[in-house]
Scaffold this active site. Structure first.
Site, PDB file in Angstrom:
ATOM      1  N   ASN A  22      33.843   8.241  12.539  1.00 53.33           N
ATOM      2  CA  ASN A  22      33.731   8.829  11.206  1.00 53.33           C
ATOM      3  C   ASN A  22      35.071   9.623  10.908  1.00 53.33           C
ATOM      4  OD1 ASN A  22      32.435  10.858   8.632  1.00 53.33           O
ATOM      5  ND2 ASN A  22      32.538   8.715   8.387  1.00 53.33           N
ATOM      6  N   HIS A  79      38.347  11.468  10.235  1.00 52.08           N
ATOM      7  CA  HIS A  79      39.103  12.040   9.213  1.00 52.08           C
ATOM      8  C   HIS A  79      40.556  12.471   9.685  1.00 52.08           C
ATOM      9  CE1 HIS A  79      37.854  15.604  11.339  1.00 52.08           C
ATOM     10  NE2 HIS A  79      36.586  15.396  11.174  1.00 52.08           N
ATOM     11  N   GLY A  99      41.728  15.222  10.675  1.00 52.19           N
ATOM     12  CA  GLY A  99      41.811  16.042  11.972  1.00 52.19           C
ATOM     13  C   GLY A  99      41.803  15.322  13.126  1.00 52.19           C
ATOM     14  N   HIS A 100      40.989  14.107  13.239  1.00 49.88           N
ATOM     15  CA  HIS A 100      40.905  13.407  14.353  1.00 49.88           C
ATOM     16  C   HIS A 100      42.305  12.678  14.574  1.00 49.88           C
ATOM     17  CE1 HIS A 100      36.454  12.823  13.352  1.00 49.88           C
ATOM     18  NE2 HIS A 100      36.359  13.498  14.612  1.00 49.88           N
ATOM     19  N   GLN A 112      23.676  15.188  22.679  1.00 44.64           N
ATOM     20  CA  GLN A 112      23.835  16.458  22.078  1.00 44.64           C
ATOM     21  C   GLN A 112      23.302  16.769  20.754  1.00 44.64           C
ATOM     22  OE1 GLN A 112      27.864  14.884  22.289  1.00 44.64           O
ATOM     23  NE2 GLN A 112      28.375  16.074  20.301  1.00 44.64           N
ATOM     24  N   SER A 146      33.297  15.493   9.917  1.00 42.47           N
ATOM     25  CA  SER A 146      32.697  14.354   9.558  1.00 42.47           C
ATOM     26  C   SER A 146      31.299  14.827   8.527  1.00 42.47           C
ATOM     27  CB  SER A 146      32.074  13.605  10.580  1.00 42.47           C
ATOM     28  OG  SER A 146      33.078  12.951  11.370  1.00 42.47           O
TER      29      SER A 146
HETATM   30  O1  PAF Z   1      33.409  16.679  19.079  1.00 47.86           O
HETATM   31  C1  PAF Z   1      32.819  15.599  19.062  1.00 47.86           C
HETATM   32  O2  PAF Z   1      33.133  14.860  18.365  1.00 47.86           O
HETATM   33  C2  PAF Z   1      31.770  15.428  20.376  1.00 47.86           C
HETATM   34  O3  PAF Z   1      31.051  16.619  20.507  1.00 47.86           O
HETATM   35  C3  PAF Z   1      32.492  14.759  21.670  1.00 47.86           C
HETATM   36  C4  PAF Z   1      33.496  15.944  22.173  1.00 47.86           C
HETATM   37  C5  PAF Z   1      33.108  13.604  21.197  1.00 47.86           C
HETATM   38  C6  PAF Z   1      31.594  14.371  22.502  1.00 47.86           C
HETATM   39  O4  PAF Z   1      30.465  13.633  22.003  1.00 47.86           O
END
Ligand code: PAF
Length: 274
Positions: free
Chosen positions: A28, A30, A32-33, A57, A182
């Site tokens: 997803n 954006h 920032g990524h 997580q 996201s």
């Molecule tokens: O920041 C994230 O998107 C997640 O915590 C990561 C680092 C990809 C681990 O699943």
């Protein structure tokens, strides 16, 4: 861009590719990524991104099932950003058997976000260690918006002597200051209009501290009260030392103010260094 879901094929594809720089994501994507992907290019020869929504997580009542999965659009964005290789494992690829070994971060996993999301940083550290083993990068980038996550991963890499440079990327914001995330997509129009208040409060705290204020508890309480008045439910607004996220002990220690607060059902986090 080459896309791999299997670990052996990924490893074969990354042989003799020079210095590999890795940007793990949950998709997803954006701006920032994408800014992390572009920055990654400056740190090595081959840029590898991953997309994997990591069940470990998420807490039992969190948004694992609702988390937006937008694979086709993400691939287009990664391709346009010049990413060389995408690792997109399925759950069966990454967790072919129930994960029984974990990376257990120390006390830092129980404060701030960790206090409100028990087990979150253990799940993050475990998947990141596993992704590092799959990709075997020489450097990896993580956004500073997830400040505590960046610190957990940096400390993990140092303490486990992982030969990987951990690089923090600056938070990218919308024009009104809202940190890109996201989860912003969960906000209604009215909530989206309200959301920049969080950043305004943080910048207000920074200005007040820069002008000499040192009553941190009062600043935190005032910000939480203002959020409550505007209909937010706050987990924390907290001033911490940048070095270890402990409460400020040394007058001259560089600080960061971090916040997590819920607008409707959407939990937003943000921080700024002071
Ligand atoms: O920041 C994230 O998107 C997640 O915590 C990561 C680092 C990809 C681990 O699943």
């Amino acid at each position: 861009m080459h896309i791999h879901s299997r670990i052996p094929a990924l490893r074969a594809a990354l042989k003799n590719r020079g210095r590999v720089v890795f940007v793990p994501t949950m998709g997803n994507l954006h701006a920032g990524h994408i800014s992390l992907m572009r920055e990654a290019r400056a740190h090595g020869d081959t840029v590898v991104a991953s997309i994997f929504v990591n069940r470990l997580q998420f807490g039992p009542h969190e948004d694992f099932d609702q988390y937006p999965r937008t694979f086709e659009a993400d691939c287009e964005k990664l391709e346009a950003a010049g990413v060389d290789v995408l690792f997109a494992p399925t759950e069966a690829d990454l967790y072919p058997e129930p994960q029984g070994y974990f990376i257990e971060p120390p006390a830092i996993q129980n404060v701030l976000d960790g206090e409100f999301r028990p087990g979150h940083f253990r799940g993050v550290a475990t998947v990141v260690a596993k992704l590092f083993n799959c990709v075997q990068p020489q450097a990896a980038l993580f956004g500073k918006k997830d400040y505590q996550q960046l610190m957990v991963i940096r400390n993990m890499a140092r303490q486990l002597a992982l030969p990987i440079d951990i690089i923090g990327g600056e938070t990218v914001r919308a024009e009104d200051g809202l940190a890109l995330s996201s989860r912003n997509g969960y906000l209604s129009a009215a909530e989206r209009a309200e959301a920049p208040r969080l950043y305004r409060l943080l910048t207000g705290i920074r200005a007040t501290i820069r002008s000499g204020e040192r009553d941190y508890a009062a600043l935190e309480a005032k910000a939480a009260a203002e959020l409550a008045d505007a209909g937010w439910q706050t987990d924390y607004v907290s001033l911490r030392q940048q070095s270890d996220l402990a409460p400020p002990q040394d007058r001259n220690a560089p600080l960061v103010v971090l916040a997590a607060s819920r607008l409707g059902t959407t939990r937003l986090i943000d921080n700024i260094e002071i």
